[in-house]
Scaffold this motif. Structure first.
Motif, PDB file in Angstrom:
ATOM      1  N   ASP A 180      -9.688  61.273  29.437  1.00  0.00           N
ATOM      2  CA  ASP A 180     -11.606  60.825  29.498  1.00  0.00           C
ATOM      3  C   ASP A 180     -11.024  60.439  28.262  1.00  0.00           C
ATOM      4  N   GLN A 181     -11.611  58.833  28.247  1.00  0.00           N
ATOM      5  CA  GLN A 181     -11.511  57.627  27.271  1.00  0.00           C
ATOM      6  C   GLN A 181     -12.401  57.499  25.978  1.00  0.00           C
ATOM      7  N   ARG A 182     -13.116  58.828  25.599  1.00  0.00           N
ATOM      8  CA  ARG A 182     -14.632  58.907  25.186  1.00  0.00           C
ATOM      9  C   ARG A 182     -14.059  59.359  24.159  1.00  0.00           C
ATOM     10  N   THR A 183     -13.041  60.871  23.991  1.00  0.00           N
ATOM     11  CA  THR A 183     -12.461  61.194  23.060  1.00  0.00           C
ATOM     12  C   THR A 183     -12.051  60.233  21.876  1.00  0.00           C
ATOM     13  N   LYS A 184     -11.778  59.638  21.038  1.00  0.00           N
ATOM     14  CA  LYS A 184     -10.756  59.596  20.004  1.00  0.00           C
ATOM     15  C   LYS A 184     -10.353  60.812  19.236  1.00  0.00           C
ATOM     16  N   PRO A 185      -8.866  61.191  19.631  1.00  0.00           N
ATOM     17  CA  PRO A 185      -7.553  60.686  20.016  1.00  0.00           C
ATOM     18  C   PRO A 185      -8.187  60.950  21.617  1.00  0.00           C
ATOM     19  N   LEU A 186      -7.942  59.950  23.246  1.00  0.00           N
ATOM     20  CA  LEU A 186      -8.517  60.808  24.195  1.00  0.00           C
ATOM     21  C   LEU A 186      -7.986  62.036  24.730  1.00  0.00           C
TER      22      LEU A 186
ATOM     23  N   SER B 215     -10.094  52.664  25.651  1.00  0.00           N
ATOM     24  CA  SER B 215     -10.494  52.916  24.140  1.00  0.00           C
ATOM     25  C   SER B 215      -8.939  52.605  23.381  1.00  0.00           C
ATOM     26  N   SER B 216      -7.961  52.718  23.586  1.00  0.00           N
ATOM     27  CA  SER B 216      -6.579  52.763  23.203  1.00  0.00           C
ATOM     28  C   SER B 216      -5.570  52.398  23.953  1.00  0.00           C
ATOM     29  N   ILE B 217      -4.681  51.948  23.612  1.00  0.00           N
ATOM     30  CA  ILE B 217      -3.536  51.045  23.992  1.00  0.00           C
ATOM     31  C   ILE B 217      -2.466  52.209  24.723  1.00  0.00           C
ATOM     32  N   ASP B 218      -2.462  53.647  23.836  1.00  0.00           N
ATOM     33  CA  ASP B 218      -1.972  55.425  24.636  1.00  0.00           C
ATOM     34  C   ASP B 218      -2.547  55.303  25.821  1.00  0.00           C
ATOM     35  N   GLY B 219      -4.294  55.011  26.392  1.00  0.00           N
ATOM     36  CA  GLY B 219      -4.640  55.581  27.339  1.00  0.00           C
ATOM     37  C   GLY B 219      -3.882  54.476  28.572  1.00  0.00           C
ATOM     38  N   TYR B 220      -3.565  53.364  28.349  1.00  0.00           N
ATOM     39  CA  TYR B 220      -2.840  52.408  29.398  1.00  0.00           C
ATOM     40  C   TYR B 220      -1.662  53.442  29.994  1.00  0.00           C
TER      41      TYR B 220
END
Length: 891
Positions: free
Chosen positions: A648-654, A817-822
């Motif tokens: 879920d990329q809508r949250t930070k952190p994902l 949403s961040s490079i972490d997601g990739y």
């Protein structure tokens, strides 16, 4: 025929005298020369002001005008015959060589030998032979000889690609084969192809033993023939001489027999898509062993072709026969081969000159390329001993006739007819006759060739108080709407009270290059992610004062994607969505009603099942991703519609949720559809280049704002219906947003803003979905794309405003949403790959993926924030976290 060749000789002498006359006139008028340099649009930024200024400084009196080549200007091959073929060939070739005095050539497809015989290019040999400053030994020998035929030199090389034997040593070891070398015969290749071929229990070939596409198979045949030439070099132009060559007859018969067995690849997919190169052995371009793309194919070793030969492709600079300044044009062509900047925006290149091999940016021979010494040795030998274009002359004639006589099925790769030596001889005779028939036709055309170079477009003079705006368009070279852009730019400059000229340029640069080069430029909103915002000018003062723009008019979050730190850095222009293309005929044949744009996941699953049951081909998938998409966004979109958000990329952190029972069940359901061949599935972590069936009833496609190919699909209402992904618990959306930014260094920021505001109201400039609702609803846009497409776009616009909408990121559309997601996706996708392709236990794979992803997130959470002044430090930290958690993900 001999009389004709004597006539040709006389014409050649007359042509040489003409060159001498031109040189004399050129020297007299040396202070009044303007040369036009025609270059590939995707490299136009390489030919910057410094490179051009350096040449002009070295050659006082010569001014340069750089233009981009229309990528559609490819002359049809005379090998394919047809009544109108010669005129088509002449017209296209004349159009191409009229683009400039000096022309950048991509390999020799841009400069077919037939075009030099017909008189469209200048023979550079007289100039090179008398040039005391030209060190031809600085060029790799094979590369230097590549453009030499018919006693002429037709281009000066600047870049090369090698074609050698590449292979997977482990595959050879597994079947007890010795590795290939230059002593191999056709018998050795046949034995290897059969031994390496993999078949299933029914005897069907699942992996072919050897790949050899188009020219690669000819390189192999040619190398096996040794030193014997297939053209008669005693006659100019060199005619073919292969119909009576018994060695060629035998080699072709043996090779075609292997193809008839189905052990030779690649497989060319029915209906288009990515060609299937999966054999553990092949004749391949060097990128198979020098790029990350090759790693997944396990081709880690290389060898030269028989006789220590190789295939090569060479890019160069040719000179139009229509130039009025041959000597100056030659100086420019030679100069360009000496500049290391030529390789600054290319990957894995080999400069033609030895002196540039290690110092040029991105050269595979540079100290930073990490090329294995053994591979480098093979490639350097290939450059020295590569076949020239003349060595494979007339191959297209032969290839075309062989394809007609022995057509290959795209289903299994086998030929319809098993060849015999007699049938091969018939093909050789037919191809040779057609080539010989064209030679006198082409040479007669040479005397009548009249080429008028396009007059450089004069730069509009600015009146007192007027300004010029430099505008960059980040786009593919074959932009569909270029005429509309030209008309718009002209009209804008005429109507704007301050702007006297807009200098429109197609660009491919990164952020720093864009902001240094242009006042304003069109690019994706992803530009804002992790870049130096100080290079961009916030537009809020202009936007707030613009009475023609309502901020609420922007669809979904398109405007917010251009905002950071409570400032707006750009103006959205287009939304580039990934939607589904439905084949109307296949739906009707299966009796499945065409869905509306609001269709549900249940309707999608029912359609999938019914279409599968009605299919004539059990192996053909019903749902297929686009061949351009190497990401797993399409799988995540279907999972979201079915109710699962593993990331879920809508949250930070994902939020990472791979192991929740309900989420796992949904993921298993969608992955099982892939295992059942209802959904086309390709490896998501290591892209293998397998074919993608573009003729599936349901097919994903991306609406690119400036893409010509998709514009053609958009207009084909009779065949396709366009709809969004189905929806369920969530409404998945995949899209990118494009817009215009203003450089902080812009000389005319107010004029730039007026330009971008006007562009945002002009839908004819783009092919995709406007970012403004008012433009989407306009009659002019509806008339350009059709009601069906407008309905799909409106449905997507509504969805983007829905609280249940979830943006699914992908490497193609962006949206992370961040490079972490990739990176987190890598572990999830590896679990998918192992379950679908390797029959692994899904629960165990997801548990491991969850653990790796969480450890990675903990590691990156402890990193210092991204420092724009030193971004490399942050990204190095990310990479170290990846390697710490999972060393197998190092690359």
């Amino acid at each position: 025929m001999r009389v004709l060749y004597r006539r040709i000789l006389l014409l050649s002498c007359a042509f040489a005298l003409l060159i001498v006359s031109q040189l004399t006139s050129e020297r007299v008028n040396a202070q009044n020369i303007t040369l036009t340099l025609a270059v590939n649009a995707y490299q136009k930024e390489v030919f910057n002001e410094k490179l051009l200024a350096d040449f002009e400084a070295e050659n006082p009196g010569i001014k340069l005008n750089v233009v981009a080549i229309d990528t559609q200007l490819w002359a049809p091959s005379l090998a394919y015959g047809g009544e109108n073929m010669p005129q088509e060939f002449y017209d296209k070739t004349a159009q191409f060589v009229s683009t400039g005095d000096v022309i950048q050539i991509d390999y020799w497809g841009r400069l077919p030998i037939d075009s030099t015989v017909a008189g469209y290019y200048l023979n550079l040999k007289p100039l090179a032979d008398t040039d005391a400053t030209l060190n031809s030994d600085d060029f790799y020998k094979g590369v230097w000889q590549f453009y030499q035929w018919d006693d002429g030199l037709w281009a000066l090389p600047y870049q090369a690609t090698t074609h050698v034997l590449t292979y997977d040593p482990a595959a050879f070891d597994a079947v007890g084969l010795s590795y290939p070398d230059a002593s191999w015969t056709m018998t050795d290749f046949a034995n290897a192809a059969r031994a390496l071929t993999v078949k299933d229990a029914s005897g069907k070939v699942t992996v072919k033993g050897i790949d050899a596409g188009f020219y690669d198979e000819w390189y192999l045949i040619r190398s096996l023939m040794g030193a014997e030439s297939l053209v008669d070099t005693t006659i100019v132009p060199n005619p073919p001489q292969f119909s009576a060559n018994t060695a060629l007859q035998q080699l072709l018969t043996e090779w075609l027999s292997l193809k008839a067995e189905g052990v030779v690849g690649p497989t060319y997919p029915q209906g288009g898509g990515i060609i299937d190169y999966t054999a553990p052995f092949g004749i391949n371009a060097d990128w198979r062993i020098t790029s990350e793309y090759a790693d997944g194919r396990k081709h880690s070793a290389a060898a030269l072709l028989p006789g220590d030969r190789a295939g090569i492709e060479v890019s160069g600079f040719a000179i139009s026969a229509g130039t009025q300044y041959p000597e100056a044009a030659y100086k420019l062509a030679k100069y360009l081969t000496t500049r290391p900047e030529m390789y600054s925006n290319m990957m894995y290149v080999i400069p033609a000159r030895r002196s540039l091999a290690e110092s040029s940016p991105n050269s595979v021979f540079s100290s930073t390329s990490k090329l294995a010494p053994a591979i480098r040795t093979v490639m350097e030998s290939a450059l020295e001993n590569g076949f020239s274009a003349n060595d494979v002359r007339y191959f297209d004639y032969l290839y075309f006739d062989l394809g007609k006589r022995f057509p290959t099925s795209t289903e299994d790769g086998k030929t319809a007819e098993v060849p015999t030596q007699d049938s091969v001889i018939e093909v050789l005779q037919a191809a040779e006759k057609r080539a010989n028939d064209w030679i006198p036709v082409l040479t007669e055309n040479k005397a009548s060739v009249q080429i008028t170079l396009a007059t450089p477009v004069p730069i509009a003079e600015l009146a007192p108080g007027e300004v010029a705006v430099k505008f960059g368009l980040l786009s593919s070279p074959d932009i569909a709407t270029k005429p509309a852009w030209d008309a718009f730019i002209k009209s804008f400059a005429e109507e704007d009270p301050q702007v006297g000229r807009v200098d429109l340029d197609i660009s491919f640069g990164g952020q720093t290059l864009l902001t240094d080069t242009y006042d304003c430029f069109y690019v994706s909103s992803e530009l804002l992610s992790g870049y130096d915002l100080s290079l961009l000018l916030p537009i809020d003062p202009y936007l707030n004062a613009d009475s023609t723009i309502d901020k609420d008019d922007f669809i979904g979050g398109s405007l917010t994607s251009f905002q950071a730190n409570n400032l707006t850095y750009g103006l959205p222009m287009m939304i580039e969505p990934e939607l589904l293309r439905l084949d109307i005929a296949q739906f009707e044949k299966a009796g499945v009603p065409l869905p509306n744009s609001d269709w549900t996941m249940d309707e999608f699953l029912n359609a999938l099942s019914t279409l599968k049951a009605a299919s004539d081909d059990p192996a053909k998938p019903i749902f297929s991703k686009t061949g351009a998409d190497t990401s797993g966004g399409y799988m995540l979109s279907l999972m979201a519609a079915a109710g699962a958000l593993p990331i879920d990329q809508r949250t930070k952190p994902l939020t990472i949720n791979f192991t929740d029972p309900d989420t796992k069940e949904v993921m298993r359901q969608i992955l099982d559809l892939a295992k059942q061949k209802q959904i086309n599935y390709q490896a998501l972590v290591k892209f293998t280049g397998q074919s993608v069936p573009s003729d599936a009833p349901i097919y994903t496609d991306r609406f690119s704002a400036l893409d010509q190919n998709f514009r053609m699909i958009m207009l084909d209402d009779a065949k396709f219906k366009i709809v969004p992904y189905p929806s369920g618990k969530y409404m998945p959306v995949m899209y990118g947003t494009t817009g215009i930014f203003i450089s902080a260094k812009a000389q005319q920021p107010e004029a730039c803003y007026r330009l971008m505001s006007k562009i945002s109201q002009t839908p004819a400039l783009f092919s995709a979905m406007p970012a403004r609702r008012s433009v989407l609803d306009s009659e002019s846009f509806a008339s350009s794309v059709g009601a069906d497409k407008v309905a799909a776009f409106n449905a997507l616009a509504d969805r983007l405003s829905d609280p249940n909408a979830v943006r699914i990121p992908s490497a193609i559309t962006g949206g992370y949403s961040s490079i972490d997601g990739y990176y987190v996706e890598r572990w999830l996708f590896r679990a998918f790959d192992r379950y679908v392709l390797e029959e692994a236990d899904l629960d165990a794979e997801l548990e491991q993926a969850q653990q790796s992803a969480q450890e990675f997130m903990s590691c990156t959470g402890a990193l210092p924030p991204l420092d724009i002044a030193n971004p490399n430090g942050y990204y190095e930290g990310i990479q170290k976290c990846v390697e710490k958690v999972d060393p197998s993900m190092k690359n």
